[in-house]
Scaffold this motif. Structure first.
Motif, PDB file in Angstrom:
ATOM      1  N   GLU A 186     -50.220  47.246 -12.339  1.00 33.10           N
ATOM      2  CA  GLU A 186     -49.528  46.085 -12.889  1.00 33.10           C
ATOM      3  C   GLU A 186     -48.631  46.460 -14.061  1.00 33.10           C
ATOM      4  OE1 GLU A 186     -53.148  43.758 -13.560  1.00 33.10           O
ATOM      5  OE2 GLU A 186     -52.147  42.158 -12.455  1.00 33.10           O
ATOM      6  N   ASP A 187     -47.591  45.687 -14.235  1.00 28.24           N
ATOM      7  CA  ASP A 187     -46.732  45.814 -15.403  1.00 28.24           C
ATOM      8  C   ASP A 187     -47.520  45.361 -16.632  1.00 28.24           C
ATOM      9  OD1 ASP A 187     -44.862  45.610 -17.423  1.00 28.24           O
ATOM     10  OD2 ASP A 187     -43.310  44.756 -16.144  1.00 28.24           O
ATOM     11  N   PRO A 188     -47.709  46.219 -17.637  1.00 30.81           N
ATOM     12  CA  PRO A 188     -48.517  45.819 -18.800  1.00 30.81           C
ATOM     13  C   PRO A 188     -47.921  44.649 -19.573  1.00 30.81           C
ATOM     14  CG  PRO A 188     -47.387  47.899 -19.198  1.00 30.81           C
ATOM     15  CD  PRO A 188     -47.224  47.591 -17.746  1.00 30.81           C
ATOM     16  N   GLN A 189     -46.633  44.370 -19.386  1.00 24.63           N
ATOM     17  CA  GLN A 189     -46.009  43.254 -20.089  1.00 24.63           C
ATOM     18  C   GLN A 189     -46.331  41.914 -19.434  1.00 24.63           C
ATOM     19  OE1 GLN A 189     -44.457  43.799 -22.964  1.00 24.63           O
ATOM     20  NE2 GLN A 189     -44.872  45.987 -22.698  1.00 24.63           N
ATOM     21  N   THR A 190     -46.719  41.935 -18.161  1.00 21.85           N
ATOM     22  CA  THR A 190     -46.969  40.682 -17.444  1.00 21.85           C
ATOM     23  C   THR A 190     -48.375  40.583 -16.880  1.00 21.85           C
ATOM     24  OG1 THR A 190     -46.100  41.650 -15.395  1.00 21.85           O
ATOM     25  CG2 THR A 190     -44.534  40.476 -16.812  1.00 21.85           C
ATOM     26  N   ALA A 191     -49.171  41.642 -16.972  1.00 25.25           N
ATOM     27  CA  ALA A 191     -50.514  41.638 -16.395  1.00 25.25           C
ATOM     28  C   ALA A 191     -51.437  40.702 -17.160  1.00 25.25           C
ATOM     29  CB  ALA A 191     -51.088  43.052 -16.403  1.00 25.25           C
TER      30      ALA A 191
END
Length: 264
Positions: A186-191
Motif C-alpha cells: 500500500e501507499d503509506p500516504q493513503t493506507a
C-alpha cells in the motif's frame, strides 16, 4: 482475445506496518481467451491522464521484473543493476493444498504455507498439489519477483511477502483459464493503519472479492494503489516431456534460499 476479469483486494497481511513495508494487498484477474480475436484499442494502452504505459498485465513472465532490475532505487532512474536480494516469500492456500519449488531438475517435498527466499528479478515456476475435489491434479504457476520489501535488520523472515491462492483461483486454472494476481504494498500516504494478527498457513486471509471492469489492467490498478512487488500467474500448463524444453519452462531454474520454520 476476450478479457474476463475478476479483481480481488485482500485485507492487510502481517507485514510490519511501520512505513517501510505496509500491509500487502492483491489484485487478482481471471483471463479467458476465445477463438475470436479483435484489434486492440489504442486507448487501452493509455492511462487516465493520457500518458503511455510501459508495462501492462498481459506481458510475458519476466519482462517486468527484468526491466525493474535495471532501474535505480524506487525504479525511477537507470542506475545499473541492483544487488541480488533473496526476498522472503510465503505461499499459502486452502486446507490440504501443498506447494513445492524445483531444485536440480525435480521438485522438493511439497508443504503447506511454503516459505523461501526468492531472488528479485527472477521468475519461479512452482508446483501445486493436494487440491480438494481434484485428487491427482497438479498446477504449475509462475511467480515473478518484481521488487522487495525493506524490513529492519533481522525481521525479513518474520514479515515475508504473502502470496495467497484460494479455491476460486485453483478452480479457474483447472477450467483452463489464466489467473493473474498482482501483489503490491500500500501507499503509506493513503493506507489505513489497521493492525492484523498473523494467520495460519492454511488460512487464505478471509478475502472479499471486489469486481473490476474487464477493461481494466490489474497491473495499472495495483500501480495506482501502491508499489508492485510480485506477479502470480496460474494457468493449466504442465512441464514438458522433453528434457531439452525443461530449462525454458522453469525459467532457467533460478536459485532460491530455503527458510526453515522454528520448531513449535
Amino acid at each position: 482475445m476476450r478479457l474476463m476479469a475478476i479483481a480481488r483486494i485482500t485485507p492487510p497481511s502481517n507485514l510490519l506496518n511501520v512505513g517501510w513495508a505496509l500491509p500487502s494487498l492483491a489484485i487478482a484477474c481471471v483471463l479467458a481467451t476465445s477463438t475470436a480475436s479483435t484489434a486492440a484499442d489504442p486507448s487501452q494502452y493509455l492511462s487516465s491522464n493520457g500518458q503511455h504505459r510501459l508495462f501492462n498485465g498481459a506481458m510475458p513472465p519476466g519482462a517486468i521484473a527484468a526491466t525493474r532490475q535495471m532501474a535505480g532505487p524506487g525504479g525511477t532512474a537507470a542506475m545499473g543493476v541492483q544487488a541480488p536480494y533473496y526476498q522472503p516469500v510465503q505461499i499459502r492456500g486452502p486446507q490440504g493444498v501443498r506447494f513445492a519449488l524445483p531444485q536440480m531438475g525435480s521438485f522438493q517435498d511439497p508443504e503447506p504455507g511454503l516459505m523461501a527466499g526468492l531472488l528479485v528479478g527472477q521468475v519461479y515456476r512452482f508446483q501445486i498439489s493436494g487440491i480438494r475435489g481434484a485428487e491427482g491434479a497438479e498446477l504449475f504457476p509462475t511467480l515473478e519477483m518484481v521488487d522487495r520489501t525493506y524490513p529492519p535488520p533481522g525481521l525479513a523472515t518474520r514479515y515475508p511477502i504473502i502470496v495467497t491462492i484460494d479455491e476460486e483461483d485453483l478452480q479457474a486454472a483447472l477450467d483452463g483459464q489464466l489467473v493473474t494476481r498482482v501483489i503490491y504494498l500500500e501507499d503509506p500516504q493513503t493506507a489505513v493503519p489497521l493492525a492484523q494478527e498473523p494467520t495460519t498457513d492454511s488460512d487464505t486471509g478471509g478475502e472479499t472479492p471486489i469486481d473490476v471492469s474487464q477493461f481494466q489492467d490489474p497491473l495499472q490498478v495495483a500501480d495506482r494503489l501502491g508499489r508492485v512487488v510480485a506477479i502470480l500467474r496460474i494457468g493449466s500448463l504442465a512441464p514438458p516431456r522433453s528434457h531439452e524444453l525443461a530449462p525454458q519452462f522453469f525459467f532457467g531454474y533460478p536459485t532460491w534460499a530455503p527458510i526453515f520454520k522454528p520448531e513449535s
